[in-house]
Each structure stands twice: as structure tokens, then as C-alpha cells.
Design a protein around this motif. Structure first.
Motif, mmCIF file in Angstrom:
data_model
loop_
_atom_site.group_PDB
_atom_site.id
_atom_site.type_symbol
_atom_site.label_atom_id
_atom_site.label_comp_id
_atom_site.label_asym_id
_atom_site.label_seq_id
_atom_site.Cartn_x
_atom_site.Cartn_y
_atom_site.Cartn_z
ATOM 1 N N GLU A 113 0.797 -1.230 0.228
ATOM 2 C CA GLU A 113 0.230 0.400 0.533
ATOM 3 C C GLU A 113 0.298 1.108 -0.167
ATOM 4 N N ASP A 114 1.995 1.229 0.169
ATOM 5 C CA ASP A 114 2.492 1.857 0.529
ATOM 6 C C ASP A 114 3.414 2.502 -0.747
ATOM 7 N N ARG A 117 0.272 4.773 -2.442
ATOM 8 C CA ARG A 117 0.259 5.823 -2.166
ATOM 9 C C ARG A 117 1.145 6.697 -1.981
ATOM 10 N N ARG A 118 2.343 6.565 -2.280
ATOM 11 C CA ARG A 118 3.699 6.979 -2.477
ATOM 12 C C ARG A 118 4.223 7.918 -4.151
ATOM 13 N N GLN A 120 0.865 8.363 -5.747
ATOM 14 C CA GLN A 120 -0.317 9.071 -5.723
ATOM 15 C C GLN A 120 0.066 10.558 -5.212
ATOM 16 N N GLU A 121 0.901 10.353 -4.172
ATOM 17 C CA GLU A 121 1.365 11.791 -3.090
ATOM 18 C C GLU A 121 1.718 12.102 -4.210
#
Length: 245
Positions: A113-114, A117-118, A120-121
Motif C-alpha cells: 500500500e505504501d 500511496r507514494r 499518488q501523493e
């Protein structure tokens, strides 16, 4: 996101486990390798699987049909085993946004998941999970070279003399920019179109690439002993969960 699962391989190094089945259908702790991939991806809220099949493809299609746990499956066919970049191009017409990619012979218990998320961020063009492996094993993988700041400057597929022991693990997120890079890839010394070369083209063109250190474990099931190792780790994890409960 959609999730691409690469599962076209024959698994010659896994014999005799693959004498009557494709690599992705080899069972680990009672489940085919592909099922382990699907379960990991469902936890990441995937909305469609795109599965690349090849060797004994009907075994996979017959087993899963057109959905898994309510998530639809689309199949593409890699007719010749010419590398991961070649396999990825078979899904190009089915992808129009950011997507996940997992190698169908890897078993993960890690922070996938990291990676999602990374990307997308940071609005990165690619993000992938990396880990340090024993130096003697690094040549089995795509090895990441780094600068003095720890930034990845180069990715080399299965080098004879690895410059580092930091390797890609088999889970990635990409924008559709990766397809253009895959079209530019030339065959390697192994005669394959390597995903590491496509990623390196993105790096050299100045695209934003994120590498996230793995927290947890993964096993690349390339040999029968790797299947045994993955099974042992999964059973240890299940025992730990039972004790906690």
C-alpha cells in the motif's frame, strides 16, 4: 486502479512442480501463486485484474473464469516468452490510467500500500518496492544503482557483477508512460525485453520515479525450495495471527 498480473511463464526451474501446470498455478500453502497475488491486490482496492497468460493458459482461465472475489478479470496472451516489458505491452489497450503491476510468481507479506500511496501523493510516473538481498543473490534480479544521496540512478537486469545489492521486488505502480518506454526497449543480452530497461528509460528521461523500501517479506518462487520457503513463512504468519487472536 487496475492491476496487471504477469502469469505467462512456464516455470522450467520449478520442475517437477510445473510438469502438468503453468508456473502461476503452483500451490503454496494450499493456494495457487496467482491466488496469493489476487488476495494481496484486493486488499489494495483493485477494481479489475488484467492477467497476462501464455504457457498452458487454459489452466488459468478455466480455474478463475472471468472474476475473482467479485473483481472482474480480463486476459491477454503473450504468445512468446520475450521478457516482462514484452508481456506488459500485451495489456496496453486495456489500460488508460495509473495501474499496479505484480509478478505472478511472487508471494508478499509487505507494505504494498505504501507504493500505491507514494505514487499518488508524488504524482510519480512509477513507484516500486525494493529490498536489500544477499550480494550472492542480487544477480537474480533487477538491481538498482544509487547516487550519494540514495536516489536511484540506474536499473540493471540480472547483472553478472551487481553494483549494489538493492533490488526490485516485483511490485510496481505505473502511469501509461511506461508503455512508450516499453516500445523503445531493445532486446537484452538474454534476448528479452526487460522491464528494468523500460524503467531505466523513464529515469534517464527525467521522469519521477519513487523507490520504497520493503517492510515485511517476499519470496520470488523460482525454484522448488523457494516454494517451500514461502510456505513456511506463510504458516508462521498464520500461527502468529492465531496467537494474537
Amino acid at each position: 486502479m487496475k492491476a496487471v498480473v504477469l502469469a505467462a511463464g512456464e516455470g522450467t526451474r520449478l520442475r517437477p512442480l510445473t510438469e502438468d501446470k503453468p508456473k502461476g498455478m503452483v500451490e503454496v500453502d494450499g493456494k495457487p501463486l496467482i491466488t496469493h497475488c489476487f488476495d494481496q491486490l484486493i486488499d489494495l482496492d483493485v477494481d479489475e485484474f488484467v492477467v497476462v497468460v501464455g504457457y498452458r493458459k487454459q489452466d488459468i482461465i478455466s480455474h478463475y473464469d472471468d472474476e475473482y472475489e467479485g473483481v472482474p478479470i480480463t486476459y491477454t496472451h503473450q504468445r512468446e516468452q520475450k521478457g516482462l516489458a514484452h508481456a506488459l505491452l500485451t495489456v496496453e489497450e486495456h489500460i488508460d490510467d495509473d495501474f499496479m503491476l505484480i509478478l505472478g510468481d511472487n508471494v508478499f507479506q509487505a507494505n504494498l500500500e505504501d507504493v500505491v500511496r507514494r505514487q499518488q501523493e508524488d504524482r510519480a510516473d512509477a513507484a516500486f518496492l525494493v529490498e536489500e538481498v544477499p550480494w550472492e543473490d542480487a544477480g537474480r534480479y533487477g538491481v538498482c544503482d544509487t547516487n550519494d544521496y540514495g536516489e536511484i540512478t540506474d536499473v540493471i537486469e540480472k547483472p553478472k557483477e551487481p553494483p549494489t545489492n538493492l533490488v526490485m521486488t516485483g511490485f510496481y505502480t505505473f502511469t501509461p508512460a511506461i508503455f512508450h518506454a516499453c516500445h523503445l526497449v531493445q532486446p537484452s543480452n538474454r534476448g528479452e525485453y526487460e522491464i528494468s530497461e523500460a524503467i531505466d528509460l523513464l529515469i534517464q528521461s527525467g521522469r519521477t520515479i519513487d523507490a520504497i523500501r520493503m517492510d515485511g517479506w517476499r519470496v520470488d518462487v523460482g525454484y522448488p525450495e523457494d516454494r517451500d520457503k514461502a510456505e513456511e513463512l506463510l504458516q508462521e504468519n498464520e500461527s502468529a495471527v492465531e496467537v494474537t487472536d
